[in-house]
Scaffold this motif. Sequence first.
Motif, PDB file in Angstrom:
ATOM      1  N   PHE A   1       0.839  -1.197   0.000  1.00  0.00           N
ATOM      2  CA  PHE A   1       0.000   0.000   0.000  1.00  0.00           C
ATOM      3  C   PHE A   1       0.875   1.248   0.000  1.00  0.00           C
ATOM      4  CE2 PHE A   1       0.175  -1.853   4.333  1.00  0.00           C
ATOM      5  CZ  PHE A   1       1.043  -0.950   4.915  1.00  0.00           C
ATOM      6  N   LYS A   2       0.229   2.387  -0.207  1.00  0.00           N
ATOM      7  CA  LYS A   2       0.892   3.679  -0.120  1.00  0.00           C
ATOM      8  C   LYS A   2       0.529   4.333   1.212  1.00  0.00           C
ATOM      9  CE  LYS A   2       0.502   4.446  -5.140  1.00  0.00           C
ATOM     10  NZ  LYS A   2      -0.097   5.306  -6.190  1.00  0.00           N
ATOM     11  N   GLY A   3       1.342   5.282   1.644  1.00  0.00           N
ATOM     12  CA  GLY A   3       1.041   6.020   2.867  1.00  0.00           C
ATOM     13  C   GLY A   3       1.326   5.213   4.116  1.00  0.00           C
ATOM     14  N   GLU A   4       0.915   5.773   5.259  1.00  0.00           N
ATOM     15  CA  GLU A   4       1.173   5.143   6.553  1.00  0.00           C
ATOM     16  C   GLU A   4      -0.059   4.405   7.048  1.00  0.00           C
ATOM     17  OE1 GLU A   4       3.697   6.779  10.059  1.00  0.00           O
ATOM     18  OE2 GLU A   4       1.610   7.353  10.507  1.00  0.00           O
ATOM     19  N   TRP A   5       0.127   3.160   7.444  1.00  0.00           N
ATOM     20  CA  TRP A   5      -0.941   2.323   7.988  1.00  0.00           C
ATOM     21  C   TRP A   5      -0.551   1.859   9.388  1.00  0.00           C
ATOM     22  CZ3 TRP A   5      -5.032  -0.324   4.849  1.00  0.00           C
ATOM     23  CH2 TRP A   5      -5.173   0.259   3.587  1.00  0.00           C
ATOM     24  N   THR A   6      -1.560   1.485  10.175  1.00  0.00           N
ATOM     25  CA  THR A   6      -1.345   1.014  11.536  1.00  0.00           C
ATOM     26  C   THR A   6      -1.658  -0.467  11.641  1.00  0.00           C
ATOM     27  OG1 THR A   6      -1.923   3.189  12.452  1.00  0.00           O
ATOM     28  CG2 THR A   6      -2.026   1.306  13.955  1.00  0.00           C
TER      29      THR A   6
ATOM     30  N   LYS B   1     -12.642  -4.047  -1.674  1.00  0.00           N
ATOM     31  CA  LYS B   1     -13.913  -3.398  -2.010  1.00  0.00           C
ATOM     32  C   LYS B   1     -14.574  -4.141  -3.159  1.00  0.00           C
ATOM     33  CE  LYS B   1     -15.717   1.101  -3.577  1.00  0.00           C
ATOM     34  NZ  LYS B   1     -15.328   2.465  -4.008  1.00  0.00           N
ATOM     35  N   GLN B   2     -15.891  -4.258  -3.093  1.00  0.00           N
ATOM     36  CA  GLN B   2     -16.639  -4.974  -4.125  1.00  0.00           C
ATOM     37  C   GLN B   2     -16.365  -4.414  -5.523  1.00  0.00           C
ATOM     38  OE1 GLN B   2     -20.912  -4.548  -4.032  1.00  0.00           O
ATOM     39  NE2 GLN B   2     -21.252  -6.586  -4.882  1.00  0.00           N
ATOM     40  N   HIS B   3     -16.136  -5.316  -6.474  1.00  0.00           N
ATOM     41  CA  HIS B   3     -15.923  -4.977  -7.889  1.00  0.00           C
ATOM     42  C   HIS B   3     -14.729  -4.056  -8.123  1.00  0.00           C
ATOM     43  CE1 HIS B   3     -19.629  -7.004  -8.646  1.00  0.00           C
ATOM     44  NE2 HIS B   3     -20.412  -6.042  -8.195  1.00  0.00           N
ATOM     45  N   SER B   4     -13.747  -4.067  -7.232  1.00  0.00           N
ATOM     46  CA  SER B   4     -12.615  -3.147  -7.409  1.00  0.00           C
ATOM     47  C   SER B   4     -11.341  -3.842  -7.880  1.00  0.00           C
ATOM     48  CB  SER B   4     -12.318  -2.416  -6.091  1.00  0.00           C
ATOM     49  OG  SER B   4     -11.659  -3.262  -5.162  1.00  0.00           O
ATOM     50  N   ILE B   5     -11.329  -5.174  -7.882  1.00  0.00           N
ATOM     51  CA  ILE B   5     -10.108  -5.907  -8.225  1.00  0.00           C
ATOM     52  C   ILE B   5      -9.847  -5.812  -9.733  1.00  0.00           C
ATOM     53  CG2 ILE B   5      -8.995  -8.172  -8.236  1.00  0.00           C
ATOM     54  CD1 ILE B   5     -10.575  -8.822  -5.690  1.00  0.00           C
ATOM     55  N   LYS B   6      -8.621  -5.450 -10.089  1.00  0.00           N
ATOM     56  CA  LYS B   6      -8.284  -5.176 -11.486  1.00  0.00           C
ATOM     57  C   LYS B   6      -7.304  -6.178 -12.080  1.00  0.00           C
ATOM     58  CE  LYS B   6     -10.901  -1.574 -11.404  1.00  0.00           C
ATOM     59  NZ  LYS B   6     -12.232  -1.659 -12.049  1.00  0.00           N
ATOM     60  N   VAL B   7      -7.068  -7.301 -11.391  1.00  0.00           N
ATOM     61  CA  VAL B   7      -6.196  -8.342 -11.943  1.00  0.00           C
ATOM     62  C   VAL B   7      -7.011  -9.609 -12.129  1.00  0.00           C
ATOM     63  CG1 VAL B   7      -4.053  -7.407 -11.007  1.00  0.00           C
ATOM     64  CG2 VAL B   7      -5.433  -8.965  -9.608  1.00  0.00           C
TER      65      VAL B   7
ATOM     66  N   VAL C   1       1.987 -10.305 -12.456  1.00  0.00           N
ATOM     67  CA  VAL C   1       1.982  -8.949 -11.910  1.00  0.00           C
ATOM     68  C   VAL C   1       3.392  -8.571 -11.496  1.00  0.00           C
ATOM     69  CG1 VAL C   1      -0.417  -9.009 -11.148  1.00  0.00           C
ATOM     70  CG2 VAL C   1       1.374  -9.804  -9.604  1.00  0.00           C
ATOM     71  N   MET C   2       3.632  -7.278 -11.487  1.00  0.00           N
ATOM     72  CA  MET C   2       4.933  -6.738 -11.118  1.00  0.00           C
ATOM     73  C   MET C   2       4.841  -6.048  -9.764  1.00  0.00           C
ATOM     74  SD  MET C   2       6.756  -7.539 -13.794  1.00  0.00           S
ATOM     75  CE  MET C   2       8.221  -6.506 -13.698  1.00  0.00           C
ATOM     76  N   LYS C   3       5.948  -5.980  -9.084  1.00  0.00           N
ATOM     77  CA  LYS C   3       6.021  -5.274  -7.802  1.00  0.00           C
ATOM     78  C   LYS C   3       5.465  -3.862  -7.953  1.00  0.00           C
ATOM     79  CE  LYS C   3       9.464  -3.514  -4.517  1.00  0.00           C
ATOM     80  NZ  LYS C   3      10.908  -3.468  -4.189  1.00  0.00           N
ATOM     81  N   GLY C   4       4.561  -3.482  -7.046  1.00  0.00           N
ATOM     82  CA  GLY C   4       3.957  -2.160  -7.057  1.00  0.00           C
ATOM     83  C   GLY C   4       2.731  -2.041  -7.934  1.00  0.00           C
ATOM     84  N   GLN C   5       2.344  -3.121  -8.634  1.00  0.00           N
ATOM     85  CA  GLN C   5       1.187  -3.055  -9.532  1.00  0.00           C
ATOM     86  C   GLN C   5      -0.104  -2.961  -8.732  1.00  0.00           C
ATOM     87  OE1 GLN C   5       1.316  -5.828 -12.766  1.00  0.00           O
ATOM     88  NE2 GLN C   5      -0.890  -5.754 -13.144  1.00  0.00           N
ATOM     89  N   PHE C   6      -1.025  -2.150  -9.219  1.00  0.00           N
ATOM     90  CA  PHE C   6      -2.324  -1.956  -8.579  1.00  0.00           C
ATOM     91  C   PHE C   6      -3.155  -3.230  -8.664  1.00  0.00           C
ATOM     92  CE2 PHE C   6      -6.848  -0.614  -9.209  1.00  0.00           C
ATOM     93  CZ  PHE C   6      -7.095  -0.196  -7.915  1.00  0.00           C
ATOM     94  N   LEU C   7      -3.690  -3.666  -7.520  1.00  0.00           N
ATOM     95  CA  LEU C   7      -4.509  -4.870  -7.468  1.00  0.00           C
ATOM     96  C   LEU C   7      -6.002  -4.543  -7.348  1.00  0.00           C
ATOM     97  CD1 LEU C   7      -2.420  -6.974  -4.904  1.00  0.00           C
ATOM     98  CD2 LEU C   7      -2.292  -7.063  -7.406  1.00  0.00           C
TER      99      LEU C   7
END
Length: 322
Positions: free
Chosen positions: A139-144, A245-251, A257-263
């Motif tokens: 992911f991007k940004g900071e997560w807990t 999220k429902q219907h959001s998967i793009k692979v 897939v490559m490192k950093g690719q949007f899933l």
Amino acid sequence: MKKIITIVVVIMLVNLAHGQAEKPSYKTVADSFELNYNAGNFDVIYAKFSPEMQSSLPPDKTREFLTGLQQQAGKIIARTFVNYIQTYASYKTTFERALFAVNISVDNNSKINGLFVKPFTENNLPQPERNETPMALPFKGEWTVIWGGDTKALNYHVEHEAQKNAFDLVITDTKGKSFKTDGATNKDYYAFGQELLAPCDGEVVLVVDGIKDNVPGTMNPVYVPGNSVIIKTANNEYLFFAHFKQHSIKVLEGQKVMKGQFLGFCGNSGNSSEPHLHFHVQNAEDMNMATGIKCYFDKIIVNGRVMTDYSPIQKDKIRSDK
């Protein structure tokens, strides 16, 4: 021999069980099941089902299943506890004419809420202790980190063989809250709709999409992982992402897939009470037979400090070093 009918009753996987020894409550129920199965007391077995199990498998279906099993496989002549698979205690069970795994799940009232019979196979999969493939954060940004670590206090997943090294992650604000106002809707949560990324190169081997996102505070026990993706690495590690999220998967399954690719986008589907990412690594695609692999990330920032080859724990705030 005619294929034995397999019955799976879907149950909530909240109090996940795993351990090296058979728990007394499971032993009592399993012993009773064997005794009454061999005696043909199928109505007694039905009476020991939970209400949900009785609804899913009414008396006539219970008798039909157990009668068919006994006619084809015979009576039980030996049974050995093997391990826990999700909430099921798995028993290597020798029948008169077959060898099966009899898996039994028990609720808090010592009622059978899951019964699963399948051919027994030894688990000879490699058991790596950690990932070999260098991993970036997904992911991007900071997560807990809400759940993560090696003890039950830090990570309730440790009681589940496949998920024992899993992470649950959310995004929090300076007050430690994961939502902006009252948390009544998914859109109010910082994590909802955030991009999830491939942490390394690999091949997509499973995609589940189309499951509705839950209203915060409720959970869907029918398909626990919700919308999910599994990526296989070149080192035969299986990266498991849950609750998209429902219907959001793009692979797609079979896609490289490559490192950093949007899933896809983070959501709140499956056994999830609020939008979050569940991520873990396991040694097989099938979570019912897999063992978890501890995941170390290559280089990340943890609580403001750069860390290399690090496996986060509960309360860590983590982000990429880039």
